[in-house]
Motif scaffolding. Structure first.
Motif, PDB file in Angstrom:
ATOM      1  N   ASN A 163       0.830  -1.213   0.000  1.00  0.00           N
ATOM      2  CA  ASN A 163       0.000   0.000   0.000  1.00  0.00           C
ATOM      3  C   ASN A 163       0.867   1.266   0.000  1.00  0.00           C
ATOM      4  OD1 ASN A 163      -2.425   1.345  -0.135  1.00  0.00           O
ATOM      5  ND2 ASN A 163      -2.676   1.436   2.097  1.00  0.00           N
ATOM      6  N   ASN A 164       1.886   1.274  -0.855  1.00  0.00           N
ATOM      7  CA  ASN A 164       2.800   2.410  -1.052  1.00  0.00           C
ATOM      8  C   ASN A 164       3.695   2.699   0.152  1.00  0.00           C
ATOM      9  OD1 ASN A 164       1.917   3.004  -3.707  1.00  0.00           O
ATOM     10  ND2 ASN A 164       0.184   4.172  -2.905  1.00  0.00           N
ATOM     11  N   ARG A 165       3.804   1.772   1.090  1.00  0.00           N
ATOM     12  CA  ARG A 165       4.736   1.986   2.209  1.00  0.00           C
ATOM     13  C   ARG A 165       6.188   1.823   1.756  1.00  0.00           C
ATOM     14  NH1 ARG A 165       0.554  -0.998   4.779  1.00  0.00           N
ATOM     15  NH2 ARG A 165      -0.508   0.171   6.438  1.00  0.00           N
ATOM     16  N   THR A 180       8.483   2.034  -1.756  1.00  0.00           N
ATOM     17  CA  THR A 180       8.475   2.410  -3.165  1.00  0.00           C
ATOM     18  C   THR A 180       9.890   2.371  -3.746  1.00  0.00           C
ATOM     19  OG1 THR A 180       8.722   4.765  -2.663  1.00  0.00           O
ATOM     20  CG2 THR A 180       6.463   3.902  -2.859  1.00  0.00           C
TER      21      THR A 180
END
Length: 276
Positions: free
Chosen positions: A257-259, A261
């Motif tokens: 969840n984009n933690r 990148t």
């Protein structure tokens, strides 16, 4: 300042104008110093005065549209920019007093030299851009700009710089569904584009004439030396825009969840018509 007008839904016109004016002065005064080892019998004042103006205007027409899973952005516009600067350098000497109230060029008994000059350049550009995407999955972009600079001769004044890019967001594909909870973004992209550089001195394409040269081998009345004029070194008449073409391969990843990148790029640059 700027003005913006939504002509119809999705179609917007905008214009902005900026202006900058600056002025500064630098003075260096050397007083009379009669001390041994530091002799200076004549007071001198060196003064530099500069004044510059710069203005820029940009006008654009932009369209944003969406039909189902299709998105389109179209942009067109132009820019005008002008810069001018005036300067005066001078030196005076033989001041009657070293008092601070007298440290002005009007108080100098002798004006040793005065140098004045002006520089000016202008830039005019037209540009356009189109962005298209389908379902935020397939991405395309095309750009084109034309720049005209007064720093180059009439036949070499304009430079043309296209660019484009494509992208594929793989994580939007149906086959990615089993991994989307922990690997929510995966995108690969490629772009190619060129930009111009006009950072050269002004008037390099203009042939300069050096005047008031003297030749002591020829005199009149035994004292007056012959004066003459001649062309300086050859000019760069074919000087034009430096163009740099850049190739870029990239990847963008996101997890949890984009933690977490990651973005990676590989660049290759190819300059042509380099300015020195």
């Amino acid at each position: 300042v700027y003005a913006e007008w939504e002509i119809i839904k999705g179609l917007t016109a905008k214009t902005d104008f900026g202006y900058d004016w600056s002025q500064w002065q630098e003075k260096e005064y050397t007083p009379v110093i009669p001390e041994a080892g530091r002799p200076n019998s004549v007071a001198e004042l060196t003064q530099q005065d500069w004044q510059s103006t710069r203005w820029i205007n940009t006008t654009t027409l932009k369209y944003d549209g969406k039909w189902g899973r299709h998105k389109l952005m179209a942009l067109g516009g132009w820019t005008f920019e002008n810069y001018s600067m005036n300067f005066t350098n001078m030196r005076g000497s033989n001041f009657a007093s070293d008092d601070e109230s007298q440290r002005f060029m009007d108080c100098a008994g002798t004006i040793n030299w005065i140098l004045t000059g002006r520089k000016e350049w202008a830039l005019m550009s037209a540009f356009t851009r189109f962005d298209y995407s389908y379902a935020d999955r397939y991405l395309f972009s095309v750009n084109f700009r034309a720049d005209g600079s007064s720093k180059f001769s009439k036949n070499n004044r304009w430079g043309y710089f296209p660019s484009g890019s494509v992208g594929w967001r793989i994580s939007q594909e149906n086959f990615w569904e089993p991994m989307r909870q922990w690997w929510n973004n995966a995108k690969i992209r490629f772009s190619i584009g060129s930009l111009g550089n006009q950072q050269v001195s002004d008037y390099l394409f203009v042939q300069k004439i050096n005047t008031n040269l003297t030749n002591g081998d020829f005199t009149f009345n035994g004292t007056d030396k012959l004066t003459y004029a001649r062309e300086d070194a050859p000019v760069a008449s074919d000087l034009t825009w430096e163009k740099v073409t850049t190739y870029d391969w990239g990847v963008d990843l996101a997890f949890l969840n984009n933690r977490l990148t990651f973005s990676g790029d590989y660049y290759a640059r190819n300059p042509t018509d380099m300015t020195m």
